[in-house]
Design a protein around this motif. Structure first.
Motif, PDB file in Angstrom:
ATOM      1  N   VAL A 109       0.838  -1.200   0.000  1.00  0.00           N
ATOM      2  CA  VAL A 109       0.000   0.000   0.000  1.00  0.00           C
ATOM      3  C   VAL A 109       0.876   1.255   0.000  1.00  0.00           C
ATOM      4  O   VAL A 109       0.610   2.218  -0.724  1.00  0.00           O
ATOM      5  N   LEU A 110       1.954   1.232   0.796  1.00  0.00           N
ATOM      6  CA  LEU A 110       2.882   2.368   0.788  1.00  0.00           C
ATOM      7  C   LEU A 110       3.563   2.507  -0.567  1.00  0.00           C
ATOM      8  O   LEU A 110       3.759   3.621  -1.072  1.00  0.00           O
ATOM      9  N   LEU A 111       3.909   1.360  -1.170  1.00  0.00           N
ATOM     10  CA  LEU A 111       4.529   1.400  -2.493  1.00  0.00           C
ATOM     11  C   LEU A 111       3.595   2.033  -3.520  1.00  0.00           C
ATOM     12  O   LEU A 111       4.030   2.823  -4.374  1.00  0.00           O
ATOM     13  N   LEU A 112       2.292   1.715  -3.425  1.00  0.00           N
ATOM     14  CA  LEU A 112       1.319   2.308  -4.351  1.00  0.00           C
ATOM     15  C   LEU A 112       1.311   3.825  -4.213  1.00  0.00           C
ATOM     16  O   LEU A 112       1.240   4.557  -5.209  1.00  0.00           O
ATOM     17  N   ALA A 113       1.359   4.307  -2.971  1.00  0.00           N
ATOM     18  CA  ALA A 113       1.373   5.752  -2.740  1.00  0.00           C
ATOM     19  C   ALA A 113       2.653   6.376  -3.287  1.00  0.00           C
ATOM     20  O   ALA A 113       2.613   7.474  -3.874  1.00  0.00           O
ATOM     21  N   CYS A 114       3.773   5.692  -3.117  1.00  0.00           N
ATOM     22  CA  CYS A 114       5.043   6.201  -3.657  1.00  0.00           C
ATOM     23  C   CYS A 114       5.021   6.223  -5.191  1.00  0.00           C
ATOM     24  O   CYS A 114       5.577   7.139  -5.819  1.00  0.00           O
ATOM     25  N   ILE A 115       4.381   5.225  -5.781  1.00  0.00           N
ATOM     26  CA  ILE A 115       4.274   5.179  -7.246  1.00  0.00           C
ATOM     27  C   ILE A 115       3.494   6.388  -7.753  1.00  0.00           C
ATOM     28  O   ILE A 115       3.843   6.982  -8.777  1.00  0.00           O
ATOM     29  N   ASN A 116       2.432   6.779  -7.034  1.00  0.00           N
ATOM     30  CA  ASN A 116       1.687   7.986  -7.413  1.00  0.00           C
ATOM     31  C   ASN A 116       2.611   9.186  -7.489  1.00  0.00           C
ATOM     32  O   ASN A 116       2.565   9.978  -8.428  1.00  0.00           O
ATOM     33  N   PHE A 117       3.457   9.331  -6.454  1.00  0.00           N
ATOM     34  CA  PHE A 117       4.384  10.463  -6.419  1.00  0.00           C
ATOM     35  C   PHE A 117       5.333  10.419  -7.617  1.00  0.00           C
ATOM     36  O   PHE A 117       5.560  11.432  -8.293  1.00  0.00           O
ATOM     37  N   MET A 118       5.894   9.244  -7.872  1.00  0.00           N
ATOM     38  CA  MET A 118       6.823   9.103  -9.002  1.00  0.00           C
ATOM     39  C   MET A 118       6.141   9.445 -10.325  1.00  0.00           C
ATOM     40  O   MET A 118       6.674  10.181 -11.155  1.00  0.00           O
ATOM     41  N   ASN A 119       4.953   8.883 -10.511  1.00  0.00           N
ATOM     42  CA  ASN A 119       4.242   9.085 -11.777  1.00  0.00           C
ATOM     43  C   ASN A 119       3.914  10.550 -12.021  1.00  0.00           C
ATOM     44  O   ASN A 119       4.151  11.088 -13.107  1.00  0.00           O
ATOM     45  N   LEU A 120       3.354  11.192 -11.010  1.00  0.00           N
ATOM     46  CA  LEU A 120       2.947  12.586 -11.193  1.00  0.00           C
ATOM     47  C   LEU A 120       4.158  13.499 -11.331  1.00  0.00           C
ATOM     48  O   LEU A 120       4.116  14.487 -12.073  1.00  0.00           O
TER      49      LEU A 120
END
Length: 799
Positions: free
Chosen positions: A295-306
């Motif tokens: 779940v934390l990785l998903l949130a970090c992926i959002n940051f990377m993507n945006l």
């Protein structure tokens, strides 16, 4: 310099409020989930932390083999104590015989309570490292003494000093309070030990305990040990492994293996299969730990993507900085500072979310977790957590953005590149792979729970209550109480039993019967019942007949369940005899008069155990089973039952349990896991959708002029929606194809722990795919339709 980095980072956050809100909100949700799971995992791993020397404390366990199947548990025979003391005493600092945890009635003046506790030998409190508040540590020295927990002492005596006062126990014995100890915290094995009574009192008050001194086959006791300072757990286990087999020929055929089971493994590693340790609750610790990390990785992926999606907006900034002398290392620090600032804000919000949701989380997980304000370890861990999250979330954007060439950017020839969007696509695929796998896993967990819930129970548990009868006051009064309860009109039928309806408390062997295979080692669930047992539970008689008071011979009759019929190899069991194979002192043979439908008394996930129901000749039951009048409300029935009970047992507290509630407790652990998994899955999907929403918004903004041109040339809203949505839908479909085999493999392995399990149906995977696509369409459509409906004049007038 760092202050300058943070100032610029703050300005960038303020400049792009929508982008910042999505980034911080997504990270906050992910971090909140991770914090909650982290607190839960720490609580699980710290179980039994009350005991400072838990690495030296163990319980004596025994494995026995019946017909090739090995069972393992803490039930041991009483003669084992002497064998261990005489042959291996030097290895133990303490060796304590103990009863099972019992509910007893405690009375002082007009106060009546029902509390749970144990009979223990004198050194028991020292082994448990109890914190004595009042009285003496050696509180079990006298046979007529009792030690009480603080909460129990307060409930009995209020503000009075309990030391030296007399407590009436189960209306049988008067015991003097010699000590009050601090309550053992909830997340510990002995947290329900409200009292401790001397072992000598157990011997004095129960003849069967005294008679068990030389009975190697009577596994009705527990032994706890604390190792000597120089002793090793594994070494001592190996030494004592064959002590029972060597000393007793009668039980040697079952290959009894004695070993020490360390306290630090009781809670998380307590499952055994065929004599081997196969884990336990530790699987849930790993499960939630993995969920929290993903779940934390998903949130970090959002940051990377945006961050990388907005690269062209930051390109000129990077170009100018590089042209005036900024080094790549400085740019990396700048972008990492932005990441750090976002993570700090997210952590603050996540902490608030945890504080607001902690009570609900505790209720769901049945924990008493508190926010660790005063824990230096927690705040140090949080700082490390923030730094690692900032590094994970910001490393890729920092490396990517700092790699731009200033010449290309400032000349206006900068292009993101043909494959610049590939990492973002991979990250989106990873996000939805995890989300779809979570959906599939949660559905299968709930399917397994419902599969067991819908399994035929074998009796009617609705409107059935059980009343404990843990006192000699009840002996000989069954017929009287049955008559009184039936005449009250609150009860339509009543029976008694030696075990609760939802448990098996006794197992027996040592029988012979016609056609018994040579060398067959029987293990039968044994319940002593009154004649009305089947009627009160609405048990179905499938062969033969029920007990009847009209037949005096039924005092030596038994009912068996359908599983026992197969187990004993009897095609026509009615009239067959179960004979005691003890040649020296045999009991009278028992005649099988009927076969009842299998009823679930143990785990609903396990096969029904072979059981016999024996007529209780001595009216020495542990429970009354009352079938309430269905034509009256339950509360009205209970009030009448309590009044009748109190008329005959005024000195005993009236306690009862609804059998359907007790049965429901068998699903509690799995239901909690399923509910928590469902919540975490929903949050994972929400975090993924936030990222998708942000990406869609950015893509729509980036292609504003293209959309305007298409609209002028006649493109419909659907055309524009299709153009913006299809790429994201393709990525989600790829995610589904990856998630399905992964989740199938993992959940198939999880289901193997359940002999009675659900079959994974194809529709579960289809449902997850359709759900993921529907969520994607809903998320993308908002921005896509908004962009499609925008006035093209506004986007083209600058050209």
């Amino acid at each position: 310099m760092f202050k300058n980095y943070l100032k610029i980072a703050w300005r960038n956050l303020i400049k792009s409020k929508g982008y910042s809100a999505i980034n911080i909100g997504g990270l906050a949700l992910g971090m909140a989930v991770t914090l909650l799971i982290g607190l839960w995992v720490v609580d699980e791993l710290s179980y039994n932390s009350y005991f400072k020397h838990k690495d030296k404390i163990a319980q004596v366990y025994q494995s026995q083999t019946f017909n090739g199947n090995t069972g393992t548990g803490p039930a041991i025979p009483r003669p084992l104590e002497k064998a261990l003391r005489d042959g291996y005493g030097d290895n133990f600092k303490h060796l304590i015989m103990a009863s099972w945890t019992n509910d007893l009635y405690l009375k002082y003046n007009e106060t009546n309570l029902s509390r749970s506790g144990n009979y223990m030998q004198r050194e028991g409190p020292e082994l448990l490292e109890l914190e004595i508040i009042k009285g003496e540590k050696d509180g079990l020295r006298e046979v007529n003494s009792i030690m009480l927990s603080k909460s129990t002492a307060d409930a009995l005596f209020g503000g009075d000093d309990p030391i030296g006062k007399t407590v009436r126990v189960s209306n049988e014995h008067d015991l003097m309070v010699t000590a009050v100890y601090e309550d053992i915290p909830v997340n510990n094995t002995f947290n329900d030990t409200d009292y401790i009574i001397p072992w000598e009192q157990y011997l004095a008050s129960r003849e069967w305990v005294r008679n068990a001194e030389d009975q190697w086959g009577n596994n009705s006791f527990q032994i706890f040990v604390k190792l000597a300072d120089n002793a090793n757990m594994e070494t001592v286990s190996q030494k004592i492994r064959n002590v029972k087999k060597d000393l007793n020929e009668d039980t040697a055929e079952f290959n009894p293996q004695i070993f020490l089971f360390p306290m630090n493994e009781w809670y998380l590693h307590g499952n055994f299969e065929n004599g081997k340790q196969v884990g336990g609750r530790i699987k849930y610790v790993w499960l939630f730990g993995i969920i929290g990390a993903f779940v934390l990785l998903l949130a970090c992926i959002n940051f990377m993507n945006l961050s990388t999606a907005r690269s062209e907006k930051r390109a000129k900034e990077v170009g100018i900085r590089k042209s005036i002398g900024s080094q790549r290392r400085q740019l990396i620090n700048q972008f990492l500072s932005e990441s750090f600032l976002v993570v700090v804000f997210a952590f603050i919000i996540a902490s608030l979310i945890v504080l607001l949701s902690l009570n609900g989380f505790n209720e769901l997980s049945r924990k008493e977790i508190s926010f660790p304000w005063n824990s230096g370890i927690f705040w140090l861990s949080s700082l490390i957590f923030i730094l690692i999250t900032a590094l994970v979330a910001g490393s890729y954007p920092a490396l990517y953005l700092s790699s731009f060439r200033p010449v290309d950017v400032l000349k206006g020839t900068f292009k993101a590149g043909k494959y610049a969007g590939l990492p973002r696509k991979i990250l989106v695929v990873l996000q939805f792979t995890v989300s779809v796998a979570f959906i599939i896993g949660t559905v299968i967990v709930m399917q397994q729970i419902n599969h067991a819930k819908n399994r035929p129970v074998g009796y009617d548990k609705e409107g059935l209550i059980q009343v404990p009868t843990f006192s000699q006051d009840f002996t000989g009064k069954y017929d009287l109480m049955r008559s009184e309860f039936l005449n009250s009109n609150a009860v339509v039928e009543m029976s008694s039993s030696s075990s609760p309806t939802t448990r098996i408390w006794s197992n027996r062997g040592g029988f012979t019967w016609e056609g018994k295979p040579e060398g067959f080692q029987e293990d039968l669930a044994w319940t002593e019942v009154s004649a009305e047992y089947a009627k009160s539970l609405n048990l179905k008689i499938v062969e033969g007949r029920d007990f009847s008071r009209d037949f005096a011979s039924d005092s030596l009759a038994v009912l068996i369940n359908q599983t026992a019929k197969k187990y004993l190899g009897m095609e026509n069991p009615i009239g067959k005899l179960l004979k005691d194979d003890d040649e020296e002192d045999p009991n009278p043979p028992l005649k099988i008069i009927g076969v009842v439908e299998d009823m679930i008394t143990q785990s609903p996930y396990e096969p029904v155990k072979q059981g016999v129901y024996v007529f209780d000749r001595f009216d020495n039951s542990s429970y009354y089973n009352l079938r309430l009048n269905p034509n009256q409300s339950a509360s009205q029935n209970i009030a009448i039952v309590e009044r009748v009970f109190k008329e005959h047992f005024p000195d005993i507290p009236f306690n009862y349990d609804f059998v359907d509630s007790e049965y429901g407790e068998k699903f509690a652990a799995e239901e909690r896991i399923g509910t928590l998994s469902g919540i975490f899955t929903a949050l994972a999907i929400l975090i993924s959708c936030l990222g998708l929403f942000g990406l869609t918004s950015f893509v729509a903004e980036q292609r504003t002029k293209e959309i305007g041109v298409r609209k002028v040339l006649g493109a419909t809203t659907f055309n524009v929606w299709n153009m913006l949505s299809k790429d994201f839908l393709k990525l989600v479909i790829i995610s589904c194809f990856i998630a399905i085999p992964i989740s199938y493999y993992i959940m198939n392995g999880w289901l193997q722990d359940y002999p009675y399990r659900v079959i994974m149906e194809w529709w579960i995977f289809v449902l997850a795919v359709v759900g993921a696509l529907a969520i994607t369409i809903l998320t993308v459509s908002f921005q896509a339709i908004k962009a499609a409906n925008a006035n093209p004049v506004n986007s083209l007038r600058t050209e």
